[in-house]
Design a protein around this motif. Structure first.
Motif, short mmCIF file in Angstrom:
data_model
loop_
_atom_site.label_atom_id
_atom_site.label_comp_id
_atom_site.label_asym_id
_atom_site.label_seq_id
_atom_site.Cartn_x
_atom_site.Cartn_y
_atom_site.Cartn_z
N ARG A 1 -18.08 -54.34 14.75
CA ARG A 1 -18.60 -53.24 13.40
C ARG A 1 -17.07 -53.09 12.87
NH1 ARG A 1 -22.46 -48.98 14.80
NH2 ARG A 1 -20.48 -47.70 15.01
N SER A 2 -16.26 -52.52 13.62
CA SER A 2 -14.87 -52.19 13.23
C SER A 2 -14.20 -53.40 12.13
CB SER A 2 -14.05 -51.96 14.29
OG SER A 2 -14.53 -50.71 14.98
N VAL A 3 -14.27 -54.66 12.98
CA VAL A 3 -13.77 -55.97 12.19
C VAL A 3 -14.47 -55.92 11.09
CG1 VAL A 3 -13.45 -58.52 12.37
CG2 VAL A 3 -12.92 -56.96 14.33
N GLN A 4 -15.75 -55.96 10.69
CA GLN A 4 -16.50 -56.12 9.46
C GLN A 4 -16.15 -55.24 8.70
OE1 GLN A 4 -20.30 -56.01 11.26
NE2 GLN A 4 -20.84 -58.30 11.27
N HIS A 5 -15.98 -53.99 9.03
CA HIS A 5 -15.62 -52.87 8.03
C HIS A 5 -14.14 -53.37 7.56
CE1 HIS A 5 -15.30 -48.70 6.53
NE2 HIS A 5 -14.19 -48.71 6.90
N TYR A 6 -13.28 -53.77 8.27
CA TYR A 6 -12.02 -54.03 7.80
C TYR A 6 -12.01 -55.24 7.03
CZ TYR A 6 -7.07 -55.79 8.29
OH TYR A 6 -5.86 -56.08 7.67
N VAL A 7 -12.62 -56.27 7.33
CA VAL A 7 -12.90 -57.36 6.51
C VAL A 7 -13.50 -57.10 5.09
CG1 VAL A 7 -14.15 -59.67 6.07
CG2 VAL A 7 -13.11 -59.15 8.36
N GLY A 8 -14.52 -56.04 5.13
CA GLY A 8 -15.12 -55.70 3.81
C GLY A 8 -14.12 -54.85 2.92
N LYS A 9 -13.20 -54.13 3.41
CA LYS A 9 -12.15 -53.57 2.66
C LYS A 9 -11.35 -54.42 1.96
CE LYS A 9 -11.77 -48.76 4.51
NZ LYS A 9 -10.82 -47.65 4.58
N ILE A 10 -10.91 -55.56 3.15
CA ILE A 10 -9.84 -56.38 2.36
C ILE A 10 -10.76 -56.99 1.00
CG2 ILE A 10 -8.58 -58.81 3.04
CD1 ILE A 10 -7.20 -56.26 4.29
N ARG A 11 -11.95 -57.56 1.38
CA ARG A 11 -12.55 -58.37 0.51
C ARG A 11 -12.78 -57.50 -0.89
NH1 ARG A 11 -17.41 -59.61 2.92
NH2 ARG A 11 -16.14 -61.41 3.74
N THR A 12 -13.13 -56.05 -0.65
CA THR A 12 -12.95 -55.05 -1.81
C THR A 12 -11.68 -54.94 -2.46
OG1 THR A 12 -14.53 -53.83 -0.98
CG2 THR A 12 -13.55 -52.90 -2.57
N MET A 13 -10.48 -55.19 -1.99
CA MET A 13 -9.24 -54.97 -2.53
C MET A 13 -9.11 -56.36 -3.29
SD MET A 13 -7.16 -53.09 0.41
CE MET A 13 -5.78 -53.97 0.03
N ARG A 14 -9.31 -57.27 -2.81
CA ARG A 14 -9.10 -58.68 -3.23
C ARG A 14 -9.96 -58.79 -4.60
NH1 ARG A 14 -8.25 -63.97 0.14
NH2 ARG A 14 -8.63 -64.48 -1.95
N ASN A 15 -11.33 -58.42 -4.38
CA ASN A 15 -11.96 -58.53 -5.73
C ASN A 15 -11.30 -57.61 -6.79
OD1 ASN A 15 -13.63 -60.25 -4.73
ND2 ASN A 15 -15.11 -58.73 -3.93
N GLU A 16 -10.62 -56.41 -6.61
CA GLU A 16 -10.33 -55.47 -7.48
C GLU A 16 -9.19 -56.14 -8.07
OE1 GLU A 16 -9.79 -51.81 -5.64
OE2 GLU A 16 -11.86 -51.18 -5.46
N ILE A 17 -8.25 -56.62 -7.21
CA ILE A 17 -7.08 -57.40 -7.78
C ILE A 17 -7.43 -58.37 -8.62
CG2 ILE A 17 -5.20 -58.64 -7.32
CD1 ILE A 17 -4.97 -56.93 -4.49
N ARG A 18 -8.34 -59.29 -8.24
CA ARG A 18 -8.93 -60.33 -9.36
C ARG A 18 -9.49 -59.89 -10.65
NH1 ARG A 18 -12.69 -62.71 -5.72
NH2 ARG A 18 -10.88 -63.66 -4.68
N THR A 19 -10.15 -58.86 -10.35
CA THR A 19 -10.83 -58.32 -11.75
C THR A 19 -9.59 -57.72 -12.55
OG1 THR A 19 -13.05 -57.81 -10.63
CG2 THR A 19 -12.33 -56.56 -12.52
N GLN A 20 -8.81 -57.13 -11.96
CA GLN A 20 -7.68 -56.43 -12.97
C GLN A 20 -6.88 -57.63 -13.50
OE1 GLN A 20 -5.19 -53.96 -10.17
NE2 GLN A 20 -6.83 -52.52 -10.11
N ARG A 21 -6.54 -58.72 -12.93
CA ARG A 21 -5.86 -59.80 -13.32
C ARG A 21 -6.69 -60.58 -14.27
NH1 ARG A 21 -4.76 -63.26 -8.53
NH2 ARG A 21 -3.66 -61.47 -7.97
N TYR A 22 -8.12 -60.81 -14.34
CA TYR A 22 -8.70 -61.14 -15.14
C TYR A 22 -8.88 -60.39 -16.81
CZ TYR A 22 -12.72 -62.80 -17.67
OH TYR A 22 -13.88 -63.45 -18.70
#
Length: 55
Positions: free
Chosen positions: A8-29
């Protein structure tokens, strides 16, 4: 700490990383759009202060 808690801790961490990447991708777009379109939708003025950080 059992295996489920670690997973569960690893899934939470991966979820945060995915959210950060999506935000960066959106900002770049959004920054790649023409200036008049960005102005029409209020980018980044309307969104700059609306982002909150989960802890």
């Amino acid at each position: 700490m059992n295996g489920f808690t670690i997973l569960r801790s690893v899934q939470h961490y991966v979820g945060k990383i995915r959210t950060m990447r999506n935000e960066i991708r959106t900002q770049r777009y959004m920054n790649g759009l023409p200036a008049d379109i960005r102005k029409d939708i209020g980018w980044p003025d309307m969104y700059a202060n609306g982002r909150h950080i989960d802890s």
